[in-house]
Motif scaffolding. Structure first.
Motif, PDB file in Angstrom:
ATOM      1  N   PRO A  50       6.330  10.094   1.496  1.00 57.81           N
ATOM      2  CA  PRO A  50       6.197  10.851   0.245  1.00 57.81           C
ATOM      3  C   PRO A  50       4.731  10.933  -0.175  1.00 57.81           C
ATOM      4  CG  PRO A  50       7.087   8.640  -0.177  1.00 57.81           C
ATOM      5  CD  PRO A  50       7.015   8.802   1.306  1.00 57.81           C
ATOM      6  N   GLY A  51       4.317  12.086  -0.670  1.00 54.46           N
ATOM      7  CA  GLY A  51       2.951  12.251  -1.182  1.00 54.46           C
ATOM      8  C   GLY A  51       1.891  12.220  -0.114  1.00 54.46           C
ATOM      9  N   THR A  52       2.257  12.395   1.128  1.00 52.82           N
ATOM     10  CA  THR A  52       1.283  12.347   2.214  1.00 52.82           C
ATOM     11  C   THR A  52       1.395  13.603   3.055  1.00 52.82           C
ATOM     12  OG1 THR A  52       1.568   9.975   2.291  1.00 52.82           O
ATOM     13  CG2 THR A  52       0.446  10.979   4.153  1.00 52.82           C
ATOM     14  N   GLU A  53       0.246  14.207   3.346  1.00 53.52           N
ATOM     15  CA  GLU A  53       0.292  15.380   4.224  1.00 53.52           C
ATOM     16  C   GLU A  53      -0.599  15.151   5.439  1.00 53.52           C
ATOM     17  OE1 GLU A  53      -1.859  18.821   3.175  1.00 53.52           O
ATOM     18  OE2 GLU A  53      -3.085  17.815   1.664  1.00 53.52           O
ATOM     19  N   VAL A  54      -0.162  15.726   6.533  1.00 51.49           N
ATOM     20  CA  VAL A  54      -0.978  15.637   7.738  1.00 51.49           C
ATOM     21  C   VAL A  54      -1.993  16.778   7.686  1.00 51.49           C
ATOM     22  CG1 VAL A  54      -0.988  15.758  10.250  1.00 51.49           C
ATOM     23  CG2 VAL A  54       0.889  14.612   9.043  1.00 51.49           C
ATOM     24  N   VAL A  82       2.020   3.686   8.847  1.00 51.76           N
ATOM     25  CA  VAL A  82       1.290   4.178  10.024  1.00 51.76           C
ATOM     26  C   VAL A  82       1.134   3.054  11.055  1.00 51.76           C
ATOM     27  CG1 VAL A  82      -0.934   5.049  10.844  1.00 51.76           C
ATOM     28  CG2 VAL A  82       0.087   5.988   8.780  1.00 51.76           C
ATOM     29  N   ILE A  83       0.750   1.874  10.556  1.00 51.24           N
ATOM     30  CA  ILE A  83       0.546   0.744  11.481  1.00 51.24           C
ATOM     31  C   ILE A  83       1.849   0.379  12.176  1.00 51.24           C
ATOM     32  CG2 ILE A  83      -0.006  -1.724  11.570  1.00 51.24           C
ATOM     33  CD1 ILE A  83      -2.099  -1.117   9.344  1.00 51.24           C
ATOM     34  N   VAL A 142      -3.628  11.622   1.056  1.00 54.30           N
ATOM     35  CA  VAL A 142      -2.674  10.808   0.318  1.00 54.30           C
ATOM     36  C   VAL A 142      -2.791  11.111  -1.176  1.00 54.30           C
ATOM     37  CG1 VAL A 142      -1.931   8.464  -0.181  1.00 54.30           C
ATOM     38  CG2 VAL A 142      -2.887   9.016   2.057  1.00 54.30           C
ATOM     39  N   ASP A 143      -1.677  11.482  -1.812  1.00 51.12           N
ATOM     40  CA  ASP A 143      -1.668  11.729  -3.253  1.00 51.12           C
ATOM     41  C   ASP A 143      -1.386  10.409  -3.954  1.00 51.12           C
ATOM     42  OD1 ASP A 143      -1.303  12.441  -5.825  1.00 51.12           O
ATOM     43  OD2 ASP A 143      -0.013  14.174  -5.390  1.00 51.12           O
ATOM     44  N   ASP A 186       0.646   4.923  -2.609  1.00 55.08           N
ATOM     45  CA  ASP A 186      -0.672   4.303  -2.524  1.00 55.08           C
ATOM     46  C   ASP A 186      -1.070   4.072  -1.069  1.00 55.08           C
ATOM     47  OD1 ASP A 186       0.430   1.772  -1.727  1.00 55.08           O
ATOM     48  OD2 ASP A 186       1.003   1.491  -3.826  1.00 55.08           O
ATOM     49  N   ILE A 187      -2.341   3.790  -0.911  1.00 57.46           N
ATOM     50  CA  ILE A 187      -2.924   3.668   0.423  1.00 57.46           C
ATOM     51  C   ILE A 187      -2.188   2.615   1.248  1.00 57.46           C
ATOM     52  CG2 ILE A 187      -5.035   3.008   1.669  1.00 57.46           C
ATOM     53  CD1 ILE A 187      -5.434   5.608   0.372  1.00 57.46           C
ATOM     54  N   GLU A 188      -1.917   1.484   0.597  1.00 55.56           N
ATOM     55  CA  GLU A 188      -1.279   0.378   1.313  1.00 55.56           C
ATOM     56  C   GLU A 188       0.042   0.797   1.960  1.00 55.56           C
ATOM     57  OE1 GLU A 188      -0.551  -3.636  -0.532  1.00 55.56           O
ATOM     58  OE2 GLU A 188      -2.571  -3.197  -1.256  1.00 55.56           O
ATOM     59  N   ALA A 189       0.853   1.509   1.154  1.00 57.87           N
ATOM     60  CA  ALA A 189       2.164   1.920   1.651  1.00 57.87           C
ATOM     61  C   ALA A 189       2.022   2.840   2.862  1.00 57.87           C
ATOM     62  CB  ALA A 189       2.941   2.619   0.539  1.00 57.87           C
ATOM     63  N   VAL A 190       1.095   3.789   2.731  1.00 61.54           N
ATOM     64  CA  VAL A 190       0.924   4.748   3.826  1.00 61.54           C
ATOM     65  C   VAL A 190       0.422   4.034   5.077  1.00 61.54           C
ATOM     66  CG1 VAL A 190      -0.314   6.812   4.581  1.00 61.54           C
ATOM     67  CG2 VAL A 190       0.497   6.624   2.223  1.00 61.54           C
TER      68      VAL A 190
END
Lengths: 345, 277, 281
Positions: A287-291, A317-318, A303-304, A309-313
């Protein structure tokens, strides 16, 4: 100007004195236009045709004493030209300005005693000499009392931790060391108003951080008004309470940094280098993330921060890919401006 | 300013001279970083003067007693030492100013509480005087060896007293050309013309006395003679022309040229175009 | 100069000597064309620079005319001889600097490590370096030489041939000495200033009548710093053709040329093996 509130609202308290004020400040350069070819060269020699280039369209701005204002905009927006008019280096084509009660271009030398300026891309230090010599010269130029000068110098040397470099020729200093000297020198005569033009350009993250701390400290202790231009949003976020964004020579936005952060700087860019090729199908919906881009081993995500938040994204990804490299950065100034147009229009 | 009392003025003057002194000192210090440059220039001067000694010795047939237009061989050689020392003492101001304007370094100068022209004059003078003495020593050594000691008596006083004005005139002439950088992109062509004028009608290679009569009359109306010919001629031929008269001519040129420089600066700086967004 | 370097370029491919020569010549002509085209891109500054140099040389003739206005004959030299000395000197310097404009930049090129580009290409290194630049002021020098010859030179066929030989010798000698000095950069650090100094001195010395020098100075002028072979050309070659002098001048030119090429090749070996002192990173 798309949305804007009255500037005094962001002053630290009521009853403060104005540090600088401009009215319809404008600068137009005339550039000689040269046609191509030999005949063109001759024509322009005999009958030159002039082209007008508007560097600053119209700037109305008020800054209170003690404020720290960020003056932002992409390259060529007119930031430096404005600073140079406010310091008396350039004469405006029209409009008015008062800086600490002086009209800069009419009272340049008088004003110069009370302001300081650092141009990130221009050194004021003497290249072949150690910084201590520049300190001495500056003390004379600003007519500082000797005892006061020595005390002030030693204080700055301690604060900026310049001791080890003081007697090393400037050409042998690293960019970060040099920049600390540049800023310390510009504080020497206790300017009431300091102009910083791209003070952190070309520096690495750690040095940037240290320089920001130092500027903050002096502002706190001495009430120095700071007027800073940058195309690095980080400078603004960490130093300033108020941001003025200019674009195409005019003010696009004048707002508290907090609001800017909330409404405009709500996006981060994550750039990834993957261990293996990027496969879109592997990435679960975020959610809130676009490639933004995904090709080969490179992946760029927007990232919106209002949504996630950055951590979640990064966590997701990791969990999905093996990574070689990650950087998180603010979107470039051009994108921020496009965003302001989008939300404000 | 007019209402200020005398004491205030004195204070202002002393602050100004301290500033100029500080600029001069730091310029001098920075000079020390270019030691090899100095040695190169000095050795080149050494060679050129040696060539001149040979050339003029041949022209005079090695006859130490012969006098041509008031100059003996010894006087000619020492004259050349003095003109070369002044010429090579003058720093390359045009390139410096043109660069400051082009790359925007002029901003660093203009944020300071001191006059732009004044700053450059202080820096220029410290460099020029220093270089003048070095070249004088080097050139003097070779002239002494080849044509004998400089027994010019009062001429030395004439040289030193006229050299300050000469260097100032050189500064103003170069500054006029340099300030053209505020209007045009290239000043090299004009600087070149200036140098060639010093070279010929300034009397750098040949005392004006040895030139044809009509040319001498033209030179008398130009500022270039006050820059090279006056100090060098007075040094080797003290009393050939009244010292006072030369001072007055120098002062007049300084006044005229300084007015031109200030006018150009005021006009030019208001239309300054500094690079950068 | 070109044939010696050719061997380095031959590589594994066995091409006939004439073929290689033709290839090198075609390459040179392309270099010159490219240089000329880029000079023409900046015509205004090209003409200004060339014109300035032209005027500069005339200023010297003006000085000499004042000088000879006083003395007429100095050690057997007259105004016409000095004019031809400038014609041969400036003209020779001019063509060398137009066609091989890098000849006075060997030291900075070596010190800055810029030879790598040339070394990676299959053409004679020295020739390639030299021909990669055309000096803008040089055209003014060359044109000046021609104008002065047209003005006071000997216009008979023999006179023309002598003048052309003079141009050839002076140009080659300028190149030989300057390259030799530039090669110092291969062997000692910080040689740029020194090489520049040798170059300046050599050029300056070649513009004064060689007969004003006596004794040791004169000997030096015809041995260690052979500017005398240029500044005596107007007398020994053009005015009173002296076979002994001309023979020596040709030999000196060839010797210094060969020495320059040898020094460059030795230097190149040092450079390639990484022993050269490069000060700038």
């Amino acid at each position: 100007m798309l949305y804007r509130e009255e500037a005094p609202k962001y002053a630290k308290g009521a009853g403060q004195v104005v540090a600088l004020q401009t009215q319809a400040l404008r600068k137009v350069f005339t550039v000689k236009r040269k046609d191509a070819g030999l005949a063109g060269s001759f024509r322009s020699l005999l009958k030159p045709s002039w082209e007008e280039k508007v560097a600053v369209r119209s700037i109305d701005l008020t800054v209170q004493r003690g404020e720290m204002v960020a003056f932002l905009g992409p390259n060529g927006a007119g930031k430096s030209t404005t600073i140079k008019m406010l310091t008396g280096i350039l004469h405006p084509s029209s409009g008015e300005a008062k800086v600490l009660g002086c009209t800069p271009w009419r009272e340049r030398e008088k004003l110069a005693f009370r302001i300081g300026a650092v141009f990130g891309q221009k050194s004021q230090l003497w290249y072949h000499l150690p910084p201590i010599d520049t300190f001495d010269l500056i003390s004379r130029i600003y007519e500082l009392d000797r005892a006061d000068y020595h005390a002030r110098r030693d204080d700055l040397i301690e604060r900026f931790e310049l001791g080890p470099y003081l007697h090393t020729p400037v050409r042998k200093l690293s960019l970060g060391e040099r920049m600390r000297c540049e800023i310390a020198v510009s504080f020497l005569h206790r300017p009431q108003l300091l102009f910083l033009d791209e003070p952190t350009i070309g520096l690495d993250v750690v040095v940037k951080q240290r320089i920001r701390e130092l500027i903050r400290e002096v502002n706190r202790d001495e009430g120095t008004t700071v007027f800073l231009t940058s195309h690095d949003a980080g400078d603004m976020e960490e130093l300033c309470s108020r941001a003025v964004v200019i674009h195409h020579g005019g003010i696009l936005l004048d707002a508290p940094v907090d609001r800017l952060k909330r409404e405009v700087l709500n996006r981060k860019i994550i750039s990834l280098t993957l261990a293996a090729g990027y496969d879109a199908s592997m990435l679960p919906p975020l959610p809130g993330t676009e490639v933004i881009a995904g090709e080969g081993r490179r992946l760029k995500l927007g990232v919106d921060l209002a949504v996630t938040d950055i951590e979640a994204v990064l966590g997701t990804v990791i969990g999905t890919y093996r990574l070689d490299d990650v950087t998180v950065e603010d979107p470039p100034m051009e994108e921020i401006i496009a965003h302001i147009y989008g939300t404000g229009g | 300013m007019g209402s200020r009392v005398f004491g205030d003025r004195l204070e202002l003057l002393s602050a100004r001279s301290k500033k100029a002194g500080a600029v001069a000192r730091i310029t001098m210090k920075q000079q020390m970083a270019y030691k090899t440059d100095f040695i190169m220039r000095a050795s080149f001067m050494l060679m050129i003067l040696y060539v001149f000694v040979q050339l003029w010795s041949a022209a005079y047939d090695g006859d130490a007693g012969r006098v041509i237009n008031g100059f003996t061989l010894k006087q000619i050689i020492w004259y050349l030492v003095f003109t070369e020392a002044i010429t090579m003492g003058v720093p390359a101001l045009c390139g410096l100013i043109e660069n400051e304007v082009k790359n925007g370094d002029i901003a660093i100068r203009l944020i300071r509480p001191l006059s732009y022209i004044g700053y450059h004059y202080a820096a220029y003078l410290s460099e020029a005087v220093f270089r003048f003495y070095i070249h004088l020593a080097v050139g003097g050594a070779i002239a002494w060896l080849c044509v004998g000691p400089p027994t010019f008596g009062l001429g030395w006083a004439g040289l030193f007293s006229l050299t300050l004005g000469a260097l100032t005139i050189a500064f103003l002439l170069n500054m006029i050309v340099a300030l053209c950088a505020l209007w045009v992109e290239e000043t090299r062509g004009m600087e070149f013309v200036l140098h060639k004028l010093q070279f010929t009608v300034g009397g750098m290679l040949l005392p004006l006395d040895l030139m044809p009569e009509p040319l001498q009359r033209v030179c008398a109306w130009l500022p270039f003679q006050a820059m090279l010919y006056f100090p060098a001629r007075t040094a080797v031929n003290f009393g050939a022309a009244p010292l006072l008269q030369q001072f007055v001519i120098q002062a007049a040129w300084i006044a005229v040229l300084a007015a031109a420089v200030m006018l150009m600066y005021r006009r030019g700086v208001s239309k300054l175009h500094v690079n950068g967004g | 100069m070109s044939t010696e370097d050719n061997e380095q370029a031959g590589g594994l491919r066995s091409v006939s000597r004439t073929g290689r020569l033709r290839g090198t010549l075609a390459f040179l002509i392309t270099c010159w064309k490219v240089n000329l085209a880029s000079a023409m891109e900046y015509r205004a500054s090209f003409f200004m620079m060339a014109g300035m140099m032209f005027i500069n040389n005339f200023m010297w003739l003006f000085f000499w005319s004042l000088f000879f206005g006083k003395f007429q004959v100095v050690n057997g030299w007259e105004m016409g001889d000095v004019m031809m000395m400038w014609a041969v000197g400036a003209g020779g310097f001019g063509w060398a600097n137009m066609l091989f404009g890098n000849f006075n930049r060997i030291a900075p090129i070596v010190a800055a490590g810029q030879l790598d580009v040339y070394l990676s290409q299959p053409k004679p290194v020295l020739l390639h370096v030299l021909a990669s630049r055309m000096s803008l002021t040089a055209a003014g020098d060359f044109f000046f030489g021609l104008v002065v010859y047209a003005w006071v030179g000997n216009h008979s066929l023999a006179g023309l041939l002598q003048f052309l030989l003079g141009l050839l010798l002076s140009g080659l000698l300028f190149m030989g000495i300057t390259i030799l000095a530039g090669c110092l950069a291969f062997f000692i650090g910080n040689a740029e200033g020194l090489a520049q100094q040798v170059f300046n001195s050599f050029v300056a010395l070649s513009t004064y009548p060689s007969d004003i020098f006596k004794g040791l100075a004169r000997t030096l002028l015809f041995t260690l710093l052979p500017a005398g072979f240029i500044s005596f050309l107007p007398i020994g070659l053009l005015r009173d053709f002296d076979p002994a002098f001309v023979w020596k001048a040709v030999a000196a030119t060839l010797a210094f040329g060969a020495l320059a090429v040898l020094a460059f090749r030795l230097g190149l070996k040092r450079y390639a093996s990484g022993n050269a002192i490069t000060l700038r990173g």
